[in-house]
Design a protein around this motif. Structure first.
Motif, short mmCIF file in Angstrom:
data_model
loop_
_atom_site.label_atom_id
_atom_site.label_comp_id
_atom_site.label_asym_id
_atom_site.label_seq_id
_atom_site.Cartn_x
_atom_site.Cartn_y
_atom_site.Cartn_z
N VAL A 12 0.87 -1.17 0.00
CA VAL A 12 0.00 0.00 0.00
C VAL A 12 0.91 1.22 0.00
O VAL A 12 1.74 1.37 0.89
CB VAL A 12 -0.92 0.03 1.24
N ILE A 13 0.76 2.06 -1.01
CA ILE A 13 1.63 3.23 -1.12
C ILE A 13 0.82 4.45 -1.51
O ILE A 13 -0.32 4.34 -1.97
CB ILE A 13 2.75 3.03 -2.16
N GLY A 14 1.44 5.61 -1.34
CA GLY A 14 0.78 6.86 -1.68
C GLY A 14 0.97 7.25 -3.14
O GLY A 14 1.94 6.82 -3.78
N THR A 15 0.07 8.04 -3.64
CA THR A 15 0.16 8.51 -5.02
C THR A 15 1.47 9.26 -5.25
O THR A 15 1.90 10.05 -4.40
CB THR A 15 -1.03 9.43 -5.32
N GLY A 16 2.08 9.00 -6.41
CA GLY A 16 3.30 9.71 -6.79
C GLY A 16 4.58 8.98 -6.42
O GLY A 16 5.66 9.37 -6.87
N LYS A 17 4.47 7.94 -5.62
CA LYS A 17 5.67 7.20 -5.21
C LYS A 17 6.18 6.33 -6.34
O LYS A 17 5.42 5.84 -7.17
CB LYS A 17 5.36 6.33 -4.00
N ARG A 82 -0.25 5.72 -9.30
CA ARG A 82 -1.56 6.39 -9.24
C ARG A 82 -2.62 5.39 -8.80
O ARG A 82 -2.43 4.17 -8.94
CB ARG A 82 -1.93 6.95 -10.61
N PRO A 83 -3.75 5.87 -8.28
CA PRO A 83 -4.81 4.93 -7.85
C PRO A 83 -5.26 3.99 -8.96
O PRO A 83 -5.66 2.86 -8.67
CB PRO A 83 -5.94 5.89 -7.43
N SER A 84 -5.17 4.41 -10.22
CA SER A 84 -5.56 3.53 -11.32
C SER A 84 -4.62 2.34 -11.48
O SER A 84 -4.95 1.38 -12.19
CB SER A 84 -5.60 4.33 -12.64
N HIS A 85 -3.48 2.38 -10.82
CA HIS A 85 -2.53 1.25 -10.86
C HIS A 85 -2.88 0.18 -9.83
O HIS A 85 -2.24 -0.87 -9.80
CB HIS A 85 -1.10 1.74 -10.61
N THR A 86 -3.87 0.44 -9.00
CA THR A 86 -4.28 -0.54 -8.00
C THR A 86 -4.76 -1.81 -8.70
O THR A 86 -5.69 -1.77 -9.51
CB THR A 86 -5.40 0.04 -7.12
N SER A 87 -4.11 -2.93 -8.39
CA SER A 87 -4.42 -4.18 -9.07
C SER A 87 -3.53 -5.28 -8.48
O SER A 87 -2.71 -5.02 -7.61
CB SER A 87 -4.14 -4.04 -10.57
N THR A 105 4.66 -20.99 -15.21
CA THR A 105 4.71 -21.07 -13.75
C THR A 105 4.53 -19.67 -13.21
O THR A 105 5.28 -18.77 -13.59
CB THR A 105 6.04 -21.66 -13.28
N PHE A 106 3.54 -19.52 -12.35
CA PHE A 106 3.22 -18.20 -11.84
C PHE A 106 3.73 -18.01 -10.42
O PHE A 106 3.77 -18.95 -9.62
CB PHE A 106 1.70 -17.99 -11.84
N GLY A 107 4.09 -16.77 -10.11
CA GLY A 107 4.38 -16.40 -8.74
C GLY A 107 3.08 -16.18 -7.98
O GLY A 107 1.99 -16.28 -8.55
N SER A 108 3.21 -15.86 -6.71
CA SER A 108 2.04 -15.67 -5.85
C SER A 108 1.36 -14.33 -6.06
O SER A 108 0.26 -14.12 -5.55
CB SER A 108 2.44 -15.81 -4.38
N GLY A 109 2.02 -13.45 -6.80
CA GLY A 109 1.41 -12.16 -7.09
C GLY A 109 1.73 -11.09 -6.07
O GLY A 109 2.09 -11.38 -4.93
N THR A 110 1.64 -9.85 -6.52
CA THR A 110 1.74 -8.69 -5.63
C THR A 110 0.43 -7.92 -5.75
O THR A 110 0.03 -7.53 -6.85
CB THR A 110 2.90 -7.76 -6.03
N ARG A 111 -0.22 -7.73 -4.62
CA ARG A 111 -1.46 -6.94 -4.60
C ARG A 111 -1.10 -5.51 -4.23
O ARG A 111 -0.71 -5.25 -3.10
CB ARG A 111 -2.47 -7.53 -3.62
N LEU A 112 -1.21 -4.64 -5.20
CA LEU A 112 -0.82 -3.24 -5.04
C LEU A 112 -2.05 -2.37 -4.84
O LEU A 112 -3.01 -2.45 -5.61
CB LEU A 112 -0.05 -2.77 -6.28
N THR A 113 -1.99 -1.54 -3.82
CA THR A 113 -3.03 -0.53 -3.58
C THR A 113 -2.37 0.83 -3.52
O THR A 113 -1.46 1.04 -2.71
CB THR A 113 -3.79 -0.80 -2.26
N VAL A 114 -2.83 1.73 -4.36
CA VAL A 114 -2.29 3.10 -4.37
C VAL A 114 -3.37 4.03 -3.83
O VAL A 114 -4.48 4.09 -4.37
CB VAL A 114 -1.88 3.53 -5.79
N VAL A 115 -3.02 4.71 -2.76
CA VAL A 115 -4.02 5.56 -2.09
C VAL A 115 -3.72 7.05 -2.32
O VAL A 115 -2.62 7.41 -2.73
CB VAL A 115 -4.08 5.24 -0.59
#
Lengths: 115, 115
Positions: A12-17, A82-87, A105-115
């Motif tokens: 979870v990160i802030g916009t612009g990072k 940006r928040p639109s990158h949340t996925s 072969t897939f990894g476990s994934g990264t769930r990204l939330t941009v606030v």
């Protein structure tokens, strides 16, 4: 036991990072991929690589960039989140373009939330 | 262009019922590969099966079975005596042997098995 590793698992990160999602595999696969997926929805290919120093854009346009300096490592970077990158971002590798004996072969994934 | 259709968006069954997930594909190639993946709520994609276009023999693995029919361009997946742990999103995927550069995933079918 996973052969392809993604870190972090959640972010979870802030916009612009600026952020970098890590992906490493220990199978010696030449082909690696990044998919973007909203939870339980379709997978969209955003980047792929045929080997070291090879990177290509996928079917879905993405503001992210990737690099492939080592066979085992395929990081994805967002310069300004940006928040639109949340996925969810899924990394995959394969022995062959057609998937080889075991497909991708897939990894476990990264769930990204941009606030 | 290659395409994968999973017409069932969501399916709900009661435990111990049999359930079939449909997959219809389109390809111009004579050599291609079909896959099924399972994505549980934790998010990772788990490889289930790979079939090539020259092998139409149906396959059974425990409670799972797959019916590949080239005449109807279908690769359906049946779970016998479903269990709650089978609840997941299931993706069918296609990779062409000669023209495909990567996988094409279907939109997925969300299976809910109720106790």
């Amino acid at each position: 036991e996973a052969d392809i590793y993604q870190t972090p698992r959640y972010l979870v990160i802030g916009t612009g990072k600026k952020i970098t999602l890590e992906c490493s595999q220990t199978m010696g696969h030449d082909k690696m991929y990044w998919y973007q997926q909203d939870p339980g929805m379709e997978l969209h290919l955003i980047h792929y690589s045929y080997g070291v120093n090879s990177t290509e854009k996928g079917d879905l346009s993405s503001e992210s960039t990737v690099s492939r300096i080592r066979t085992e490592h395929f990081p994805l970077t967002l310069e300004s989140a940006r928040p639109s990158h949340t996925s969810q971002y899924l990394c995959a590798s394969s022995e062959h373009l057609t998937g080889g004996r075991y497909g991708y072969t897939f990894g476990s994934g990264t769930r990204l939330t941009v606030v | 262009a290659q395409k994968v259709t999973q017409a069932q968006t969501e399916i709900s069954v009661v435990e111990k019922e049999d359930v079939t997930l449909d997959c219809v594909y389109e390809t111009r190639d004579t050599t291609y590969y079909l896959f099924w993946y399972k994505q549980p709520p934790s998010g990772e994609l788990v490889f289930l099966i790979r079939r090539n276009s020259f092998d139409e023999q149906n396959e059974i693995s425990g409670r799972y079975s797959w019916n590949f029919q080239k005449s109807t361009s279908s690769f359906n997946f049946t779970i016998t005596a479903s269990q709650v742990v089978d609840s997941a999103v299931y993706f069918c995927a296609l990779s062409e042997g000669n023209y495909g550069q990567n996988f094409v995933f279907g939109p997925g079918t969300r299976l809910s098995v109720l106790p």
